[in-house]
Write an enzyme that holds these catalytic residues in place. Structure first.
Site, PDB file in Angstrom:
ATOM      1  N   TYR A 181      -0.984   7.307  -1.373  1.00  0.00           N
ATOM      2  CA  TYR A 181      -0.512   6.646  -0.161  1.00  0.00           C
ATOM      3  C   TYR A 181      -0.445   5.134  -0.350  1.00  0.00           C
ATOM      4  O   TYR A 181       0.509   4.476   0.092  1.00  0.00           O
ATOM      5  CB  TYR A 181      -1.405   6.977   1.023  1.00  0.00           C
ATOM      6  CG  TYR A 181      -1.027   6.220   2.276  1.00  0.00           C
ATOM      7  CD1 TYR A 181       0.221   6.399   2.871  1.00  0.00           C
ATOM      8  CD2 TYR A 181      -1.904   5.312   2.864  1.00  0.00           C
ATOM      9  CE1 TYR A 181       0.578   5.708   4.014  1.00  0.00           C
ATOM     10  CE2 TYR A 181      -1.547   4.616   4.008  1.00  0.00           C
ATOM     11  CZ  TYR A 181      -0.312   4.814   4.583  1.00  0.00           C
ATOM     12  OH  TYR A 181       0.045   4.118   5.716  1.00  0.00           O
ATOM     13  N   ARG A 198       7.136   0.944  -0.553  1.00  0.00           N
ATOM     14  CA  ARG A 198       7.855   0.748   0.712  1.00  0.00           C
ATOM     15  C   ARG A 198       8.085  -0.736   0.970  1.00  0.00           C
ATOM     16  O   ARG A 198       9.200  -1.144   1.323  1.00  0.00           O
ATOM     17  CB  ARG A 198       7.056   1.371   1.858  1.00  0.00           C
ATOM     18  CG  ARG A 198       7.589   1.017   3.237  1.00  0.00           C
ATOM     19  CD  ARG A 198       6.922   1.831   4.336  1.00  0.00           C
ATOM     20  NE  ARG A 198       5.474   1.672   4.382  1.00  0.00           N
ATOM     21  CZ  ARG A 198       4.698   2.289   5.293  1.00  0.00           C
ATOM     22  NH1 ARG A 198       5.239   3.104   6.181  1.00  0.00           N
ATOM     23  NH2 ARG A 198       3.393   2.107   5.282  1.00  0.00           N
ATOM     24  N   TYR A 250      -4.284  -5.204   8.149  1.00  0.00           N
ATOM     25  CA  TYR A 250      -5.475  -4.515   7.637  1.00  0.00           C
ATOM     26  C   TYR A 250      -6.098  -5.299   6.483  1.00  0.00           C
ATOM     27  O   TYR A 250      -5.385  -5.914   5.679  1.00  0.00           O
ATOM     28  CB  TYR A 250      -5.096  -3.134   7.125  1.00  0.00           C
ATOM     29  CG  TYR A 250      -4.988  -2.057   8.188  1.00  0.00           C
ATOM     30  CD1 TYR A 250      -5.297  -2.302   9.529  1.00  0.00           C
ATOM     31  CD2 TYR A 250      -4.584  -0.784   7.843  1.00  0.00           C
ATOM     32  CE1 TYR A 250      -5.197  -1.306  10.480  1.00  0.00           C
ATOM     33  CE2 TYR A 250      -4.473   0.221   8.791  1.00  0.00           C
ATOM     34  CZ  TYR A 250      -4.782  -0.045  10.105  1.00  0.00           C
ATOM     35  OH  TYR A 250      -4.684   0.950  11.037  1.00  0.00           O
ATOM     36  N   ARG A 284       2.780  -0.140  16.134  1.00  0.00           N
ATOM     37  CA  ARG A 284       2.118   1.029  16.734  1.00  0.00           C
ATOM     38  C   ARG A 284       3.079   1.840  17.607  1.00  0.00           C
ATOM     39  O   ARG A 284       2.893   3.045  17.773  1.00  0.00           O
ATOM     40  CB  ARG A 284       0.927   0.581  17.581  1.00  0.00           C
ATOM     41  CG  ARG A 284      -0.172  -0.123  16.800  1.00  0.00           C
ATOM     42  CD  ARG A 284      -0.857   0.816  15.827  1.00  0.00           C
ATOM     43  NE  ARG A 284      -1.908   0.118  15.081  1.00  0.00           N
ATOM     44  CZ  ARG A 284      -2.594   0.662  14.089  1.00  0.00           C
ATOM     45  NH1 ARG A 284      -2.340   1.904  13.712  1.00  0.00           N
ATOM     46  NH2 ARG A 284      -3.516  -0.028  13.445  1.00  0.00           N
ATOM     47  N   GLU A 343      -3.532  13.763  13.623  1.00  0.00           N
ATOM     48  CA  GLU A 343      -2.731  12.604  14.019  1.00  0.00           C
ATOM     49  C   GLU A 343      -1.648  13.083  14.986  1.00  0.00           C
ATOM     50  O   GLU A 343      -1.185  14.223  14.896  1.00  0.00           O
ATOM     51  CB  GLU A 343      -2.103  11.955  12.781  1.00  0.00           C
ATOM     52  CG  GLU A 343      -1.255  10.717  13.067  1.00  0.00           C
ATOM     53  CD  GLU A 343      -0.875   9.980  11.793  1.00  0.00           C
ATOM     54  OE1 GLU A 343      -1.793   9.583  11.054  1.00  0.00           O
ATOM     55  OE2 GLU A 343       0.324   9.807  11.542  1.00  0.00           O
TER      56      GLU A 343
END
Length: 330
Positions: A151, A158, A210, A223, A323
């Site tokens: 990930y 990305r 983060y 979000r 999730e």
């Protein structure tokens, strides 16, 4: 005509957001309807079809039969392909998707960079260049340790593929691990010819802020996104994260309750009414199939009547069991 009015920009047409629904109907019939922008099938039982508007998602449904997810807009839809990229557009909205074999690109980082670069280059020349929402599905998402976790490598790729395309702010997004072989990367998105409004959750640190412990490159998403027209909220993958830390490790019920608290906070921060209703479909991802009945019972009790499509998928953090993402219509 008022002197000089010929140079005034015309008002942008009001955009009605796509209508998202889960439907137990034949794929061919859904694709034949006017206004079908996209249709998604799920798991090994998903139908086969070569229409560019259709995408088979490699996540198994936890209830049988698994419905189609259908996106519809108010108008005619055109569609096409450019190599591995498929697309459809209508009424100011764009669906675009790409699937790549990681083995052809040397792993998750370079495959993600290629996928996002191809999508960016395609969208940059479209009138529907305001990306609202992205979904990312990759195999073995938690495999590897520290910065070598798949990930985290995906996040690096990305960001490299995005370049400066999202310099004004990131879209809403979901990233989930599938179990259909680690070499398959799938990315699809919804874009519009008008911008949306990004929404953050004050209970959580914004993902792009983060700290270093979550990788060399932090996740790149908002979000949620209030779509043009401000009457629909596209909600990113939401889990039991408070601040930047995962909460309630190995406690499924507590994680579900924390996730719903985060969803309610997002609604409030977006200026939307509390709660979800029968017109606001949600999608849940559960790490362990054996947990599916408990998740469904919990959501049925807390969100009665709300359409929930529950899928077998791994959350991007190993300690998180579930999730939820979806849509809230005003």
């Amino acid at each position: 005509m008022v002197p000089g009015s010929e140079s005034l920009p015309s008002a942008a047409p009001e955009r009605r957001a796509p209508r998202i629904s889960y439907r137990h109907e034949a794929l061919a019939a859904v694709l034949a309807e006017t206004g079908t922008l996209a249709a998604l099938g799920f798991g090994t039982g998903a139908p086969l079809h070569d229409d560019p508007r259709y995408l088979a998602v490699p996540l198994e449904g936890m209830e049988a039969p698994t419905p189609l997810e259908v996106w519809q807009v108010d108008g005619e839809v055109e569609s096409g392909r450019e190599g591995p990229l498929r697309w459809s557009a209508g009424a100011g909205w764009l669906f675009a998707a790409i699937e790549l074999d990681e083995g052809e690109y040397g792993g998750p980082r370079d495959a993600a960079e290629t996928a996002y670069r191809r999508l960016r280059e395609f969208i940059a020349h479209r009138p529907e260049h305001h990306v609202q929402r992205i979904w990312n599905y990759l195999g073995a998402i938690n495999q590897g340790e520290d910065d070598a976790e798949r990930y985290k490598l995906f996040c690096e790729g990305r960001a490299a593929g995005m370049g400066a395309f999202f310099r004004e702010g990131f879209p809403a997004a979901t990233a989930i691990g599938h179990h259909a072989g680690e070499q398959r990367l799938q990315v699809y998105l919804l874009a519009c010819d008008q911008p949306g409004r990004r929404v953050e959750n004050p209970r959580q640190v914004s993902a792009w802020r983060y700290p270093r412990q979550y990788g060399r490159t932090p996740p790149s998403f908002a979000r949620a996104m209030s779509l043009p027209g401000q009457d629909v909220l596209a909600i990113s993958g939401t889990a039991a994260v408070v601040g930047h830390s995962s909460a309630h490790e190995d406690d499924l019920d507590a994680q579900l309750a924390e996730t719903l608290a985060n969803l309610e906070t997002l609604l409030a921060h977006a200026g939307m009414p509390s709660g979800f209703d029968t017109h606001s479909p949600l999608k849940g991802y559960v790490r362990h199939p054996a947990d599916a009945p408990r998740v469904l019972d919990f959501l049925a009790a807390r969100l009665p009547g709300v359409p929930v499509l529950l899928l077998h998928g791994d959350v991007c953090r190993r300690e998180l069991l579930v999730e939820i993402d979806g849509w809230r219509y005003a």
